[in-house]
Design an enzyme around this catalytic site. Structure first.
Site, PDB file in Angstrom:
ATOM      1  N   CYS A 150       4.370  -3.887  13.536  1.00  0.00           N
ATOM      2  CA  CYS A 150       3.273  -4.859  13.625  1.00  0.00           C
ATOM      3  C   CYS A 150       4.016  -6.152  14.173  1.00  0.00           C
ATOM      4  CB  CYS A 150       2.911  -5.004  12.179  1.00  0.00           C
ATOM      5  SG  CYS A 150       4.411  -5.827  11.101  1.00  0.00           S
ATOM      6  N   HIS A 192      11.334  -3.116   5.515  1.00  0.00           N
ATOM      7  CA  HIS A 192      11.709  -1.800   4.703  1.00  0.00           C
ATOM      8  C   HIS A 192      11.888  -0.601   5.680  1.00  0.00           C
ATOM      9  CE1 HIS A 192       9.826  -3.916   0.913  1.00  0.00           C
ATOM     10  NE2 HIS A 192      11.175  -4.100   0.890  1.00  0.00           N
ATOM     11  N   HIS A 240       9.119 -10.282   3.893  1.00  0.00           N
ATOM     12  CA  HIS A 240       8.331  -9.980   2.696  1.00  0.00           C
ATOM     13  C   HIS A 240       7.788 -11.330   2.031  1.00  0.00           C
ATOM     14  CE1 HIS A 240      10.616  -6.385   3.537  1.00  0.00           C
ATOM     15  NE2 HIS A 240       9.483  -5.946   3.586  1.00  0.00           N
ATOM     16  N   CYS A 274       6.628 -13.114   7.109  1.00  0.00           N
ATOM     17  CA  CYS A 274       5.524 -12.964   8.173  1.00  0.00           C
ATOM     18  C   CYS A 274       4.181 -14.224   7.692  1.00  0.00           C
ATOM     19  CB  CYS A 274       4.873 -11.582   7.889  1.00  0.00           C
ATOM     20  SG  CYS A 274       3.399 -11.331   8.755  1.00  0.00           S
ATOM     21  N   GLU A 332       7.334  -8.732  -1.854  1.00  0.00           N
ATOM     22  CA  GLU A 332       6.455  -9.573  -1.472  1.00  0.00           C
ATOM     23  C   GLU A 332       5.591 -10.121  -2.664  1.00  0.00           C
ATOM     24  OE1 GLU A 332       3.537  -8.134   1.649  1.00  0.00           O
ATOM     25  OE2 GLU A 332       1.965  -9.596   0.780  1.00  0.00           O
ATOM     26  N   SER A 351       8.723   1.227   1.546  1.00  0.00           N
ATOM     27  CA  SER A 351       7.741   0.667   2.583  1.00  0.00           C
ATOM     28  C   SER A 351       6.350   0.951   1.980  1.00  0.00           C
ATOM     29  CB  SER A 351       7.763   1.103   4.155  1.00  0.00           C
ATOM     30  OG  SER A 351       6.705   0.700   4.845  1.00  0.00           O
ATOM     31  N   SER A 352       5.871  -0.225   1.424  1.00  0.00           N
ATOM     32  CA  SER A 352       4.474  -0.175   0.826  1.00  0.00           C
ATOM     33  C   SER A 352       3.442   0.182   1.705  1.00  0.00           C
ATOM     34  CB  SER A 352       3.881  -1.718   0.267  1.00  0.00           C
ATOM     35  OG  SER A 352       2.972  -1.709  -0.118  1.00  0.00           O
ATOM     36  N   SER A 365       7.087  -0.997   9.853  1.00  0.00           N
ATOM     37  CA  SER A 365       8.247  -1.366  10.014  1.00  0.00           C
ATOM     38  C   SER A 365       9.124  -0.097  10.575  1.00  0.00           C
ATOM     39  CB  SER A 365       9.164  -1.649   8.524  1.00  0.00           C
ATOM     40  OG  SER A 365       8.633  -0.677   7.504  1.00  0.00           O
TER      41      SER A 365
HETATM   42  O1  0CG Z   1       4.885  -2.439   3.654  1.00  0.00           O
HETATM   43  P1  0CG Z   1       6.239  -3.397   2.895  1.00  0.00           P
HETATM   44  O2  0CG Z   1       5.585  -4.631   2.377  1.00  0.00           O
HETATM   45  O3  0CG Z   1       6.847  -2.784   1.953  1.00  0.00           O
HETATM   46  O4  0CG Z   1       6.899  -3.767   4.213  1.00  0.00           O
HETATM   47  P2  0CG Z   1       7.556  -3.141   5.308  1.00  0.00           P
HETATM   48  O5  0CG Z   1       8.956  -3.922   5.485  1.00  0.00           O
HETATM   49  O6  0CG Z   1       7.732  -1.779   5.316  1.00  0.00           O
HETATM   50  O7  0CG Z   1       6.673  -3.408   6.524  1.00  0.00           O
HETATM   51  C1  0CG Z   1       6.319  -4.812   7.019  1.00  0.00           C
HETATM   52  C2  0CG Z   1       6.945  -5.990   6.538  1.00  0.00           C
HETATM   53  C3  0CG Z   1       7.280  -6.791   5.994  1.00  0.00           C
HETATM   54 FE1  SF4 Z   2       1.200  -7.155   7.912  1.00  0.00          FE
HETATM   55 FE2  SF4 Z   2       3.548  -7.459   6.786  1.00  0.00          FE
HETATM   56 FE3  SF4 Z   2       3.520  -6.735   9.343  1.00  0.00          FE
HETATM   57 FE4  SF4 Z   2       2.922  -9.374   8.574  1.00  0.00          FE
HETATM   58  S1  SF4 Z   2       4.824  -8.314   8.444  1.00  0.00           S
HETATM   59  S2  SF4 Z   2       1.819  -8.148   9.906  1.00  0.00           S
HETATM   60  S3  SF4 Z   2       1.865  -9.022   6.674  1.00  0.00           S
HETATM   61  S4  SF4 Z   2       2.679  -5.642   7.690  1.00  0.00           S
END
Ligand code: 0CG
Ligand code: SF4
Length: 323
Positions: free
Chosen positions: A12, A41, A74, A96, A126, A225-226, A269
């Site tokens: 993302c 993550h 996070h 972010c 987070e 990773s949530s 991620s």
């Molecule tokens: O999905 P979470 O919040 O655990 O984080 P991840 O690092 O996997 O993904 C994007 C971010 C921050």
């Molecule tokens: Fe969404 Fe987290 Fe990616 Fe930001 S870092 S765009 S809040 S998944």
């Protein structure tokens, strides 16, 4: 065997920005870069950064004074920022911007002493960072993870109450929790929908579509990773056999028995190289050329922090500090 690749998948805008911050910091600062918590993550990403000399720590106390620290995507609590300032660290914030937005809301409520409810998962960084934006002793921030938590919750003043959410939650579960909150506290205010980010939403919509045309779904992402876990849960909820895998190495051949359509997605991620490796592995086992599923096109790009916007200025600043 046919492979269907879902869209959007993988990185993302927040993750891309976080990685660019580290890469620029490595170019700019001629000293060790410390990152507070895993930048994102994903084990592959973390290992690659380790190879470049980055050191990951969970606590600011583990970092020598005057070092460079990067906060993970996070986000961190106000207390962590204070600790870093006290140690005179050079702070680069890879939080972010969509998490920052939630921080701002919580901070405002904290300043006004309005009680706040955060919908999120206990123990996630987070959630710790967002809870840690609330520092007004006359108010309170509560964490709810389920409708049951809402039913058990009692607040001091339900006339003045706000809610916010973690950014990487399940869309459907969160909707149910918000409905329960609104039923219990009709005066509660909050974001128009919720704070779930565009990337989480788009990947969940895509997996739902994917589940309609596949016999098995691989979600590429790390255990912690949530957003990846939410994709795995969603796949399972639809009734499709779904597995969360770190890489192709986790794939067991017995899972593929009698499976004609294999769906692949990746958490926000997880880098595309992991997707490519899974495809190559499946092709070695006899799969056809993959088909890309049509999906929402993501155009979001987040700006770099001001400190890194003009690399020339930074180089100059750093040179001066090194003199
Ligand atoms: O999905 P979470 O919040 O655990 O984080 P991840 O690092 O996997 O993904 C994007 C971010 C921050
Ligand atoms: Fe969404 Fe987290 Fe990616 Fe930001 S870092 S765009 S809040 S998944």
């Amino acid at each position: 065997m046919n492979i269907i690749l879902t869209n959007p998948r993988g990185f993302c805008a927040g993750v891309k920005r976080a990685i660019s911050i580290v890469e620029n910091a490595l170019k700019i600062y001629k000293k060790t870069i410390y990152i507070r918590h895993e930048l994102v993550h994903n084990q592959y990403v973390i290992n690659e950064l380790r190879k470049k000399g980055v050191i990951f720590v969970e606590k600011i106390s583990q970092i020598p004074d005057h070092s460079v620290v990067i906060f993970s995507a996070h986000g961190v609590s106000k207390k962590v920022v204070q600790e870093a300032i006290k140690k005179q660290l050079i702070i680069l914030n890879a939080t972010c911007p969509l998490v920052e937005k939630v921080h701002v809301e919580v901070s405002k409520s904290s300043n006004k002493g309005i009680e706040t409810i955060l919908i999120g998962h206990k123990g996630h960084p987070e959630v710790e960072g967002t809870m840690g934006q609330y520092n007004n002793k006359n108010g309170k921030i509560y964490l709810v993870e389920s409708v049951k938590d809402v039913n058990n919750l009692s607040v001091k003043n339900h006339q003045k109450l706000n809610f916010v959410t973690q950014t990487t939650l399940s869309i459907t579960n969160t909707k149910n929790i918000i409905t329960a909150l609104k039923n219990k506290f009709p005066k509660i205010s909050g974001p128009i929908k919720e704070d779930i980010c565009y990337a989480t939403i788009n990947r969940q919509i895509a997996v739902r579509k994917l589940s309609q045309v596949t016999d098995i779904i691989f979600v590429i992402g790390s255990r912690n990773s949530s957003n990846s876990n939410r994709l795995m849960e969603l796949g399972k909820e639809t009734g499709t056999y779904t597995k969360l895998i770190e890489s192709f190495l986790d794939i067991k051949e017995k899972w593929l028995k009698n499976k004609n359509y294999i769906g692949i997605t990746a958490g926000a991620s997880a880098p595309e190289i992991l997707v490519t490796e899974v495809i190559q592995h499946l092709q070695k086992l006899g799969a056809n050329k993959p088909i890309e599923m049509i999906g929402i096109k993501e155009k979001k790009i987040f700006k770099m922090p001001k400190k890194l916007l003009n690399i020339k200025t930074i180089l100059h600043d750093t040179d001066e500090k090194n003199e």
